[in-house]
Each structure stands twice: as C-alpha cells, then as structure tokens.
Write an enzyme that holds these catalytic residues in place. Sequence first.
Site: not given
Ligand code: MCN
Ligand code: CUN
Length: 791
Positions: A227, A374-375, A744
Amino acid sequence: MTTTSAGPHVHGLGEPYKRKEDARFIRGKGNYVDDIQLPGMLYADIVRSPYAHALIKSIDISKALQVPGVVAVITGKDLEAAGLAWMPTLSGDSEAVLAVDRVLYQMQEVAFVVAESRYAAADGAAAVEVDYEPLPVVVDPHKALAPDAPLLRPDKKDRQPTNQIYHWETGDRAATDAAFAEAEQNGVVVRQDMYVPRIHPAPIETCGCVADYNAATGKLTVWMTSQAPHAHRTLFAIVSGLPEHRIRVISPDVGGGFGNKVPIYPGYVCAVVAALKTGRPVKWIEDRTENLTSTGFARDYHIHAEIAADKEGTVKALRVYTLADHGAFDAAAQPTKFPAGLFHICTGSYDFKHAHVAVDAVHTNKAPGGIAYRCSFRVTEASYLIERMMDTLAREVGKDPAEIRLQNFIKPEAFPYRSALGWTYDSGNYERALRLAMEKIGYEELRREQAEKRARGELMGIGISSFTEIVGAGPGKHFDIAGIQMFDSCEIRVHPTGKVLARIGVQTQGQGHETTFAQIIAAELGISPDDVDVEHGDTDTAPYGLGTYASRSTPVGGAATAVAARKIRDKARKIAAYLLEVGEEDLEWEPGRFYVRGSPSKGKTIQEIAFAAYTNCPPYLEPGLEAVNYYDPPNLTYPFGSYICVVDIDRGTGEVHIRRFLAVDDCGTVINPMIVEGQIHGGLTQGLAPALYEQLAYDENGNVLGSNFQDYLIPTAMETPRWETARTVTPSPHHPIGAKGVGESPTVGAPQAIANAVVDALAHVGVRHIDIPITPWKVWAILKEKGLATA
Ligand code: MCN
Ligand code: CUN
C-alpha cells in the site's frame, strides 16, 4: 447526484464516470504479483512455529537441503550476514524477521525455504527440523499484566521487566474527574465495559512478492503487494544498506489491502535475501491460513467508558480506559504517534467539554499487528465506544437515541471545532445528516411499528450511529512516523496534443484512483478524463509518496493533484496571453479554454496551448507543460455520517436479520459519486462483518481459531443486506477542492449502528450492551435468560 450529460465530458468532478481500470479487470487482464513469472524463478515457503510460546533449542536444515528441488534454506542467523535480520515496525521499533531462539506466537516465521517449485519448497519446509521447548502461554491481556505472568519479551531491555509496552494518556484528567464528581452529585453517570475483538482485513489477494536482484547492474527490483511502495523502498534501503536508487519497488495491481498491506512482513525481507543469496528471482506468496494467522490484524481493545452528563442528558465529560492487546511485537505500539493516535476521536460528534483517555498496551502470545482493518488506527474503536455510550446515556435519562444525539451534537457554527482531546475538526453538520437519515428511513413510523410489535412480543430494534471519522494522514504534527512528514505528491505531464500522463504517490488497491485522479485533473484543466492516464505504484517513475491508507489518497494525494493541475493552468494562462497578445489579467477561464475578456470568440483551448508549449513557447518561459506538487496538508479531514439500521430478531434462533440499513455519508465535495457509492457498499459490508460475524479468536494455548474462511466468517452476498445510501455535502475548508476521504467511513460507522439496533430490540427487558460479534448464540442465550426464547 449528478448524471452524465449528453455532451462530451469536459468537466470531470461529481460525475459517475465509469472506472477506467475496470476495462482490464473485468477482462481478467489485471496484473497481480502472483501473475509475474521470471526466467529461473524460485518459489518460497516458510517454516512456522506450531507453538505460541517456546524456546528454539536447535534448527536442523540438513534434511531439507536434500529434498529434490530445494535450493536454499535461510534461518535467522543467515539474515544477519545480509544485514536484514531486523525489520522496522510501525512503532519505529524493530523486530526479528525470523525467530532465532524463541517463538512468541503460533505461525511465527522460523525459516525460509526456496526451491524450484512451490511444491518442492513446501516439502523442504516440512523437512526442516526445529527442536522447541514449550513455554507457558499468555493470551489474555489482563493476565499478561499480572505480576506472576511469564515475561514474553526479556529482550526488551529498555523496558521494565513486565509485559506492558506503554501507558498513554491524553486529555485533562483533573477537569474530567471534577466533571464526573459533579455529575455523581447532580447529574448522571453511565458506565460500560466493551470489547472490540481482534479481526483481520483478509483481502482476497494475500500478501506476496517477487524479488529480483541483478548482480550485473546491482539493481534490486521487488514487485510486492504494497500500500506504500516508496515508504517500503526507503525502509529496505535503510535496513539493508543497499543504495535506494538501485532499489525499485513495484506494486502492481493489488487485490484489496484494507490495511493488511501497510506493514513490512518477514516474507518480503526473506525473499530479498534469498534473491541476493541465490542470484535468482524469488517468489513468495502467502496462503490464506498464513495471511489470517501471521499478518497484521486489527483492534483487540478492551474498553471501559464513562460519560458524565446533567439530568437532561447534556454531556459534560468522557472518561475512557483501554487495555490494548498488541500481540507479540511492538508493531503498532507507538503511543503518542500514528496508530494509537486516532483514539483522539473518541468524543465523536458530541460537544464534550472535558475528556480523558488512558491506554495500556500489553504483549500477549498472539500474532503482531494491531494495525488496521479499514480502519483501525483506533478510529473504529473510538467511534464504536462513543456511539454505544450515547445509546446507554439515552436509556439512562429516558430519551430517544436520536434525541440525545441532536441535543449533544457539535453545532455547525462551531467549526473549525477544537475537541476536548485537542484535535481540530475541519467542518461538519451532524444534525443535517441525522435529520436526513431519519426522514429517509421514516424514523417516527419505525418507532411506532416497534411499539406495536413489542406489544405483540416481537423483537425489532432501531440503531443509530452518528459517527465522525478522521482521515487523511496528515500533517506531521499529528502523524510523525519516524520523523517523516505526511505529504503526498502528483506529477503531471501535458503532452503536445493535450493528452495527459499523471503520476501519483498514492497507490490504489481497488479504490479507483486511475479514474478519480483523472477526474480531478480533467476538472481543473477542462478536458475529458479519457484524456488523462494515471500511473502509480512504481518507485522508479512515480513521485515520492507515502502510500494509501487512512483514506488519505483524496485528502492528501488528491490535493497534490489539484494543486499540480493548477500550476499547469497558471502556466497555460501565461502561454495563452502570449499567443493572444493580451495581458494575463485580461484572460478569463472557462473549462478547457482561456478567452479574452469581452471577446469570448478570441481564445485558446488547453490543447492549443499545450501544442504551443512545445512549439511556440514564449521566449521568457521554459518550454513544455509539466508540473509537480508535494502537498503537506494543514490538517486532517473529518468526514462524518449518520447511519440507521433496523433489525428483527428471531426468538427461536437468536438470529439477527437486518431489515434495512440506511447510510448518509458526508465526505465533502464528491469526485465520483459512483465510486463513492461503491466504497460505501464495500465498507458497510466490512462494517457488518465485525458486528455479526468476524472475530480472530485464540484458545488458551494460543492456537488461532480462525485460520481459514470456514472458521473466520467474512460476510458474502448471502449475509449482506441491501444497502441504502444518501448524502450531504459539507466541503473541507482546507482542501483545494473541498474533498474529504471516504474509503473507511462506512466500516468505521456501521458496526455500532447494528449493535445499537440489536440492543434497542432488547432494551425493554433490561439489556444494555452485547459485545460484538453479536452471534445468534449470544442473542439466544439472552433470550433464554429473559424468558423470551421460543425454542
Ligand atoms: N472519492 C471521491 N470523492 C471523495 C472522496 C473519495 O470520489 N470526496 C474517491 C477517491 O478518489 C477514491 C475512492 O473514493 O477513488 C476512495 O478514496 P479515499 O477515501 O481517499 O481513500 P483512499 O483512496 O486513500 O483508499 C484508502 C481506503 C482505505 S484506508 C482502506 S483500508 C480501503 C478503502 O480505501 N481499502 C480498500 N477502500 C478500499 N476499496 C477497495 N476496493 N479495496 C481496498 O483495499
Ligand atoms: Cu485504516 S485500514 Mo486503510 O488505512 O489501509
């Protein structure tokens, strides 16, 4: 929710744009670590301890080396020669890669066997003879603190000779205690013990890597399920002494992470050492049991929580004591920093004037981790405890759970809001989210139905969770991991024809970054997301980033992307002014184009400007159209939501049936509503999991009781209800496009909505709390005790 318009996509934000990456995934053309085949590749298997606690008296590898196909066997002593006997953990401490003289948990890594095939490696591993002398086992963290408990880590010389890793406190103890003394006299105090069990992220793709060392170039390439590829490369470099520019970490397609792929695991390190030692590529892929039993678990918090309130139920103070079971290593233990730090959110969405939280962390003979699912950088536990406690308070003062929440929410005008635990929430409107949820689900009507059913002896419950999340790790002042500032990055190249290649420092595991990050750039530049390709996960090409976890990609990497795109637009404005022979200040921007104020027909599109950047650039500018941004956010983001769950309980079996579940989420500006919806559906299912099914249990001898998917129950489509979703939008004031993370939120918010609903169904017979997972057996035992069971 916006829908796709008929015309061409020029403005990418807020549209349910189909995921670009799915074109390869749905055709089976994804490229995962186990798809990688290199000439001459060797395969690895790991010798693991059958005991939870034992001394290693000897390791005999001679028979293993005679197994046909076995090429090498690596033990902890061999690792020392490569300078890789120790690996860093998230606490900043280091731990042995392979056990040398003592094993501390069942399935701990003892030796690494490489062979011509996976089968030969398994035969070789079976032939390694380890002589163990079993030691007394401690699995209960309360017992681990007893003065006569066996000492698990005598090697930790810097600590008192106990199993305690640390004691951590935050908040104002004196003021909190005073508020409790006052409430004992003139108000109410509610108290509850609760356990948030150990669970495992269990991604469908287990962890693994292929390590390849080229002795001719001195370059090490590691494809790994990571990651955070850059962070892992730096750790490899620091630990091994290999030069960082000769290490290339590639995280190809990743089949789910959920926090499981943040830490460094022994398999990665051993594969690298084996590749260095044999001169051949080495592949290591975990099986399911290895994944569930030896890689990072989450939670395992024993919580005692107390709320002081006045007689009307207005909250005054929160006091929490927690015993945290971290297992054998010091992996997530750093008290003031990253993982434990998010426990700071435990005052939740409510306006507490005072709070005090204390955590004692201990070692037990269980697998190390305590990281994330998650998380669970402690947000899940924090949110669970406060939402359960608000229901307990509502019962105590005889109010409806919705009413007690509306009464105590932090008011919209109080943002930015500094909580009693000292963190500043960026924005929120909790009342709006809860009112929307109540309206959508028909709350009043459901309460009436419940009363009627109750009169007929039927068990129906309604549970609310009005959670606040804390995501986007984050400014260094909160997230100091080994002194690294928690920024992230984006590099954008606009090619002469106006097509864009963007590279980002975060790394998707299924979240759809190739789509949403393209949409951010498309929106900033007024082009189609089709014209933007997003790459990530290769440290040789992507700018340095700290990876994807803590839903930080959008809050941090997304911000870097927007800022980098704005730099492109700033330069484009200069070029447009030159081409149109006007001053920059005379130009207006509309998506995709600068035009001269007052003469809309006189303009230049971003494509024309891009071409000029390479062919007819103003002499006072550097040619080309590229930009990079490293974004260090001023604060975290605080997404929130209100979930309402309706359950019916079968009085014959104790089974909980989720009739409805409505999730109102607020993650600020939405980039892609379809992806957000997908994130919420998946996340809710992962929130349902610990509420009703998942628990990584150990028996008293330290045997793992959930080492496969028959014993460790992850919900499938069969168990999953139809999720209903809705949204409010409260932008983050400090994010360039107002977006907060969302990945999350549903997993953090859901378990307590379900738990609250089950307790609500049984509240009239005096039930105040049931520990998750709420299995039919637990419910049936209560029904039996209360005389409600029909069978
Ligand atoms: N997004 C959006 N508009 C927002 C917020 C988010 O369109 N206001 C979109 C983002 O651009 C992204 C997705 O939603 O494409 C998730 O965004 P974000 O909340 O920023 O999270 P991350 O991309 O940093 O993903 C990490 C988060 C975590 S920590 C875990 S654990 C988790 C999760 O996402 N693991 C996943 N979702 C998952 N989903 C899949 N399919 N697989 C995982 O391993
Ligand atoms: Cu808190 S589980 Mo995600 O941060 O990879």
